[in-house]
Write an enzyme that holds these catalytic residues in place. Structure first.
Site, PDB file in Angstrom:
ATOM      1  N   LEU A  17      11.620 -20.333  -3.959  1.00  0.00           N
ATOM      2  CA  LEU A  17      10.328 -19.650  -3.749  1.00  0.00           C
ATOM      3  C   LEU A  17       9.332 -19.567  -4.486  1.00  0.00           C
ATOM      4  O   LEU A  17       9.472 -19.502  -5.698  1.00  0.00           O
ATOM      5  CB  LEU A  17      10.860 -17.826  -3.420  1.00  0.00           C
ATOM      6  N   ASP A  70       0.844  -1.311  -0.197  1.00  0.00           N
ATOM      7  CA  ASP A  70       0.235  -0.019   0.169  1.00  0.00           C
ATOM      8  C   ASP A  70       1.138   1.318   0.064  1.00  0.00           C
ATOM      9  O   ASP A  70       1.910   1.171   0.439  1.00  0.00           O
ATOM     10  CB  ASP A  70      -0.827   0.004   1.324  1.00  0.00           C
ATOM     11  N   HIS A 107       3.397   3.323  -8.849  1.00  0.00           N
ATOM     12  CA  HIS A 107       3.334   2.053  -9.239  1.00  0.00           C
ATOM     13  C   HIS A 107       4.701   1.465  -9.436  1.00  0.00           C
ATOM     14  O   HIS A 107       5.046   0.434  -9.389  1.00  0.00           O
ATOM     15  CB  HIS A 107       2.215   1.737  -9.984  1.00  0.00           C
TER      16      HIS A 107
HETATM   17  C1  FPP Z   1      -1.863   0.192  -3.638  1.00  0.00           C
HETATM   18  O1  FPP Z   1      -1.159   1.536  -3.410  1.00  0.00           O
HETATM   19  C2  FPP Z   1      -0.908  -0.518  -4.876  1.00  0.00           C
HETATM   20  C3  FPP Z   1      -1.676  -1.079  -5.780  1.00  0.00           C
HETATM   21  C4  FPP Z   1      -3.249  -1.082  -5.960  1.00  0.00           C
HETATM   22  C5  FPP Z   1      -0.947  -1.671  -7.098  1.00  0.00           C
HETATM   23  C6  FPP Z   1       0.301  -2.562  -6.762  1.00  0.00           C
HETATM   24  C7  FPP Z   1       0.887  -2.808  -8.037  1.00  0.00           C
HETATM   25  C8  FPP Z   1       2.413  -2.772  -8.049  1.00  0.00           C
HETATM   26  C9  FPP Z   1       3.177  -2.640  -6.858  1.00  0.00           C
HETATM   27  C10 FPP Z   1       2.995  -2.967  -9.354  1.00  0.00           C
HETATM   28  C11 FPP Z   1       2.822  -4.141 -10.209  1.00  0.00           C
HETATM   29  C12 FPP Z   1       2.718  -5.251  -9.287  1.00  0.00           C
HETATM   30  C13 FPP Z   1       3.560  -6.478  -9.658  1.00  0.00           C
HETATM   31  C14 FPP Z   1       3.612  -7.621  -8.924  1.00  0.00           C
HETATM   32  C15 FPP Z   1       4.923  -6.360 -10.859  1.00  0.00           C
HETATM   33  P1  FPP Z   1      -2.115   2.555  -3.683  1.00  0.00           P
HETATM   34  O2  FPP Z   1      -2.325   3.041  -5.023  1.00  0.00           O
HETATM   35  O3  FPP Z   1      -3.431   2.371  -3.198  1.00  0.00           O
HETATM   36  O4  FPP Z   1      -1.672   3.631  -2.691  1.00  0.00           O
HETATM   37  P2  FPP Z   1      -2.313   4.896  -2.052  1.00  0.00           P
HETATM   38  O5  FPP Z   1      -3.184   4.345  -0.770  1.00  0.00           O
HETATM   39  O6  FPP Z   1      -1.376   5.768  -1.520  1.00  0.00           O
HETATM   40  O7  FPP Z   1      -3.160   5.749  -3.015  1.00  0.00           O
END
Ligand code: FPP
Length: 256
Positions: A132, A21, A38
């Site tokens: 893993l 997050d 991201h």
């Molecule tokens: C949450 O942060 C994150 C996500 C919904 C997306 C996670 C995706 C990645 C890390 C990249 C791709 C993944 C892989 C496995 C290669 P948020 O956007 O909710 O953050 P915020 O709460 O600050 O808005």
């Protein structure tokens, strides 16, 4: 009745689940678009996969895209999916070199064709690896998973494939995406939020929780080590008393 002491050896978690997050907030704090968060988050994925393998973790489950995330602005959904494809294509040789096996949980049939094709290619390429197991949760929601399990079981009963008229835990687990995967020992959530957000509701029943205040892009190997040492100091009881557990840390109690 006397109960033998139970040896719960857990210095390294066998299975870690992570709610990654804070990507959006990381970007906002730097005046950048959310998608940059991201991108940086994907680099953290790379380093935490490596660190997990080194630490001897057997399963690492990452919450990459939830059933609710489709409601985000379309450009952000597209950016996450494109990033997934880019990372799979860029990193699969490295996963293979490090003996990492890739799996997914969630309903990936709803993803775009190019994401499905990249996933299939990486899953096939890494399927014989024995180090893993990296499990990416995509279009995953725990309530949807539980309903799918119950519906599939009911269909099997109707079709005469299973005979019993009630279901026990072991049978139920066979209908989950996570069948054959041990429950997470440790759940990590970054960015200071302290909630589960529809992630692995069944599987986290006895997991230890660790909440890191930094955002996912800032979650360094040092932060990860801190989570591992906190876990190692925890006493897991699984409903037993401290005395029944062989590795009793004899933690002093503190008053509220
Ligand atoms: C949450 O942060 C994150 C996500 C919904 C997306 C996670 C995706 C990645 C890390 C990249 C791709 C993944 C892989 C496995 C290669 P948020 O956007 O909710 O953050 P915020 O709460 O600050 O808005």
């Amino acid at each position: 009745m006397t109960t033998d002491k139970i040896n719960i050896s857990h210095s390294v978690p066998q299975h870690i689940a992570i709610i990654m997050d804070g990507n959006g907030r990381w970007a906002k704090a730097r005046g950048l678009d959310r998608t940059e968060g991201h991108k940086q988050g994907a680099e953290t994925v790379k380093s935490i996969v490596k660190a997990s393998g080194k630490a001897g973790v057997k399963y690492l489950t990452l919450f990459a895209f939830s059933t609710e995330n489709w409601k985000r602005p379309q450009y952000e959904v597209d950016a996450i999916m494109n990033l997934l494809v880019y990372m799979l294509e860029r990193e699969t040789p490295e996963l293979n070199k490090n003996n990492v096996k890739l799996m997914t949980i969630g309903d990936i049939s709803q993803l775009e064709d190019k994401a499905k094709a990249s996933l299939k290619k990486s899953i096939d390429t890494t399927s014989n690896n024995s180090g893993l197991t990296l499990i990416i949760a995509l279009n995953y929601g725990s309530r949807a998973e539980l309903l799918r399990a119950i519906n599939n079981w009911a269909n099997d009963v109707t079709a005469g494939k299973v005979l019993q008229k009630s279901i026990d835990e072991k049978t139920f687990e066979k209908y989950l995406y996570t069948h054959n995967i041990p429950d997470p020992d440790l759940l990590i959530r970054t960015s200071g939020e302290q909630r589960i957000s529809n992630f692995l509701l069944w599987q986290l029943a006895y997991s230890e929780f660790y909440f890191a205040s930094c955002t996912w892009p800032d979650f360094s190997d040092e932060e990860f080590s801190k989570a591992l040492s906190t876990f190692a100091a925890r006493e897991r009881r699984f409903g037993l008393t401290g005395e029944q557990i062989e590795k009793n840390n004899d933690k002093p109690i503190s008053s509220c």
